[in-house]
Design an enzyme around this catalytic site. Sequence first.
Site, PDB file in Angstrom:
ATOM      1  N   ARG A   1       0.827  -1.210   0.000  1.00 27.38           N
ATOM      2  CA  ARG A   1       0.000   0.000   0.000  1.00 27.38           C
ATOM      3  C   ARG A   1       0.867   1.268   0.000  1.00 27.38           C
ATOM      4  O   ARG A   1       0.548   2.248  -0.685  1.00 27.38           O
ATOM      5  CB  ARG A   1      -0.937   0.012   1.212  1.00 27.38           C
ATOM      6  CG  ARG A   1      -2.033  -1.030   1.080  1.00 27.38           C
ATOM      7  CD  ARG A   1      -2.932  -1.052   2.286  1.00 27.38           C
ATOM      8  NE  ARG A   1      -3.570   0.230   2.529  1.00 27.38           N
ATOM      9  CZ  ARG A   1      -4.100   0.571   3.702  1.00 27.38           C
ATOM     10  NH1 ARG A   1      -4.062  -0.241   4.727  1.00 27.38           N
ATOM     11  NH2 ARG A   1      -4.670   1.752   3.855  1.00 27.38           N
TER      12      ARG A   1
ATOM     13  N   VAL B   1      -5.115   7.218   5.707  1.00 27.35           N
ATOM     14  CA  VAL B   1      -3.777   7.123   6.299  1.00 27.35           C
ATOM     15  C   VAL B   1      -2.704   7.390   5.242  1.00 27.35           C
ATOM     16  O   VAL B   1      -1.521   7.207   5.484  1.00 27.35           O
ATOM     17  CB  VAL B   1      -3.561   5.724   6.942  1.00 27.35           C
ATOM     18  CG1 VAL B   1      -4.490   5.525   8.129  1.00 27.35           C
ATOM     19  CG2 VAL B   1      -3.763   4.592   5.922  1.00 27.35           C
ATOM     20  N   ASP B   2      -3.133   7.829   4.053  1.00 25.82           N
ATOM     21  CA  ASP B   2      -2.202   7.912   2.914  1.00 25.82           C
ATOM     22  C   ASP B   2      -1.369   9.196   2.876  1.00 25.82           C
ATOM     23  O   ASP B   2      -0.373   9.269   2.153  1.00 25.82           O
ATOM     24  CB  ASP B   2      -2.947   7.723   1.588  1.00 25.82           C
ATOM     25  CG  ASP B   2      -4.122   8.690   1.394  1.00 25.82           C
ATOM     26  OD1 ASP B   2      -4.032   9.847   1.863  1.00 25.82           O
ATOM     27  OD2 ASP B   2      -5.120   8.289   0.765  1.00 25.82           O
TER      28      ASP B   2
ATOM     29  N   HIS C   1      -7.192   8.009  11.785  1.00 26.71           N
ATOM     30  CA  HIS C   1      -6.689   6.630  11.800  1.00 26.71           C
ATOM     31  C   HIS C   1      -5.175   6.556  11.631  1.00 26.71           C
ATOM     32  O   HIS C   1      -4.641   5.510  11.263  1.00 26.71           O
ATOM     33  CB  HIS C   1      -7.418   5.805  10.713  1.00 26.71           C
ATOM     34  CG  HIS C   1      -8.890   5.672  10.965  1.00 26.71           C
ATOM     35  ND1 HIS C   1      -9.810   5.316  10.001  1.00 26.71           N
ATOM     36  CD2 HIS C   1      -9.612   5.866  12.103  1.00 26.71           C
ATOM     37  CE1 HIS C   1     -11.022   5.287  10.539  1.00 26.71           C
ATOM     38  NE2 HIS C   1     -10.929   5.631  11.804  1.00 26.71           N
TER      39      HIS C   1
HETATM   40  N1  APR Z   1     -15.711  10.146  -5.206  1.00 29.97           N
HETATM   41  C1  APR Z   1     -16.597  10.139  -4.168  1.00 29.97           C
HETATM   42  N2  APR Z   1     -16.898   9.041  -3.486  1.00 29.97           N
HETATM   43  C2  APR Z   1     -16.306   7.889  -3.827  1.00 29.97           C
HETATM   44  C3  APR Z   1     -15.399   7.816  -4.914  1.00 29.97           C
HETATM   45  C4  APR Z   1     -15.101   9.026  -5.612  1.00 29.97           C
HETATM   46  N3  APR Z   1     -14.244   9.059  -6.633  1.00 29.97           N
HETATM   47  N4  APR Z   1     -14.979   6.524  -5.021  1.00 29.97           N
HETATM   48  C5  APR Z   1     -15.587   5.838  -4.046  1.00 29.97           C
HETATM   49  N5  APR Z   1     -16.398   6.647  -3.325  1.00 29.97           N
HETATM   50  C6  APR Z   1     -17.165   6.327  -2.123  1.00 29.97           C
HETATM   51  C7  APR Z   1     -17.859   4.977  -2.113  1.00 29.97           C
HETATM   52  O1  APR Z   1     -19.180   5.102  -2.638  1.00 29.97           O
HETATM   53  C8  APR Z   1     -17.871   4.646  -0.620  1.00 29.97           C
HETATM   54  O2  APR Z   1     -19.043   5.171   0.004  1.00 29.97           O
HETATM   55  O3  APR Z   1     -16.225   6.287  -1.066  1.00 29.97           O
HETATM   56  C9  APR Z   1     -16.651   5.390  -0.055  1.00 29.97           C
HETATM   57  C10 APR Z   1     -15.477   4.508   0.316  1.00 29.97           C
HETATM   58  O4  APR Z   1     -15.834   3.728   1.398  1.00 29.97           O
HETATM   59  P1  APR Z   1     -14.818   2.755   2.180  1.00 29.97           P
HETATM   60  O5  APR Z   1     -14.016   1.970   1.199  1.00 29.97           O
HETATM   61  O6  APR Z   1     -15.631   1.991   3.168  1.00 29.97           O
HETATM   62  O7  APR Z   1     -13.803   3.758   2.911  1.00 29.97           O
HETATM   63  P2  APR Z   1     -13.963   4.566   4.269  1.00 29.97           P
HETATM   64  O8  APR Z   1     -15.367   4.981   4.526  1.00 29.97           O
HETATM   65  O9  APR Z   1     -12.925   5.622   4.239  1.00 29.97           O
HETATM   66  O10 APR Z   1     -13.536   3.466   5.337  1.00 29.97           O
HETATM   67  C11 APR Z   1     -13.458   3.875   6.676  1.00 29.97           C
HETATM   68  O11 APR Z   1     -12.566   1.789   7.414  1.00 29.97           O
HETATM   69  O12 APR Z   1     -11.204   0.154   6.554  1.00 29.97           O
HETATM   70  C12 APR Z   1     -11.320   1.126   7.534  1.00 29.97           C
HETATM   71  O13 APR Z   1      -9.746   2.434   8.686  1.00 29.97           O
HETATM   72  C13 APR Z   1     -10.235   2.148   7.397  1.00 29.97           C
HETATM   73  O14 APR Z   1     -10.359   4.542   7.298  1.00 29.97           O
HETATM   74  C14 APR Z   1     -10.961   3.352   6.844  1.00 29.97           C
HETATM   75  C15 APR Z   1     -12.358   3.179   7.405  1.00 29.97           C
END
Ligand code: APR
Length: 244
Positions: A74, A107-108, A123
Site C-alpha cells: 500500500r 492514512v495515505d 486513523h
Molecule cells: N468520489 C466520491 N466518493 C467515492 C469515490 C469518488 N471518486 N470513489 C468511491 N467513493 C465512495 C464509495 O461510494 C464509498 O461510500 O467512497 C466510499 C469509500 O468507502 P470505504 O471503502 O468503506 O472507505 P472509508 O469509509 O474511508 O472506510 C473507513 O474503514 O477500513 C477502515 O480504517 C479504514 O479509514 C478506513 C475506514
Amino acid sequence: MEAEIQDSLDRVRGWLAGARHACALTGAGISAESGIPTFRGAGGLWRQFRAEELATPQAFARDPRLVWEWYDWRRGIVAGARANPGHHALAALESRLPRFTLITQNVDGLHRRAGSRNPIELHGSIWKLRCTRCSREHGDDRVPLPHLPPHCDCGGLLRPGVVWFGEGLEPEVWHNAHEAVRSADLLLVIGTSAVVYPAASLAPLARASGARVVEINAGETPLTAAVDCTLRGLAGEILPRLAQ
Ligand code: APR
C-alpha cells in the site's frame, strides 16, 4: 440531472460562503481518483485477503510479516500516486475560508501533499512506524522498507502507526475532531461509506449541534437519508466546482 447538481452546488457554495467554521470529513473515496483502492469497493482485496482480515491486532500478532507486506504494498501504491483535484480543492478552501478543519480517515498522507496544513488524521498514517515495545513513533517514507518486518533500535517489533479494527482512536486526536465538529456550522462528508465508528458518529454529532451536513459521494450510504444536501458524483469533479 446537471441542472439539479448545479442547484445543489449553488446552495452549498452559499453555505460555505456564510460558514464561520466549516469542517470536512474524508474517507477512502477521495483518494480513489488518485488510484488508491477503497476498502469496501472493488480492488479492496490484496492477494485473497480483505482489509478487515489484515488491519487487526490479531492478524499482526499472528503474522507480522504478512501484515507488513500488505502495508509495504500500500505504501508503494501511495508513493507512486498524486493528490487529485479533490484534495487540492479542500486545501484551497482551507486557505480561503475564515476557519476550516479537515478531518480524514485516510492514512495515505495525500491531504498534506496537496497542501492541507493540519489535517486531523483519525486513523493515523502509514508513513509513521511505532514500536510495540518502547512505543516510540517515527516517520519513515522508504518504499519498499529494506527489511520486513521492521524493528526498532530497541529491538522491538515496529508496527504501522495506524488505528486497526478493534483499537481505540488516539484520545487527543478524537477530542480535536469531536470539538471541531461540535463547533462547526457546516460539515462536508466526502467519500466515506460512513459505517466505521467512531468516525461515522461525527455527522450525526454535527447535525445535533445545529450544523448543516452535505454528503459528497459516488454512491448512497447509511448517511444519505439524514443530510441536508447530497452531491452525487466523484469527489475529484465535485469539490473543484464547489471551491470555484
Ligand atoms: N468520489 C466520491 N466518493 C467515492 C469515490 C469518488 N471518486 N470513489 C468511491 N467513493 C465512495 C464509495 O461510494 C464509498 O461510500 O467512497 C466510499 C469509500 O468507502 P470505504 O471503502 O468503506 O472507505 P472509508 O469509509 O474511508 O472506510 C473507513 O474503514 O477500513 C477502515 O480504517 C479504514 O479509514 C478506513 C475506514
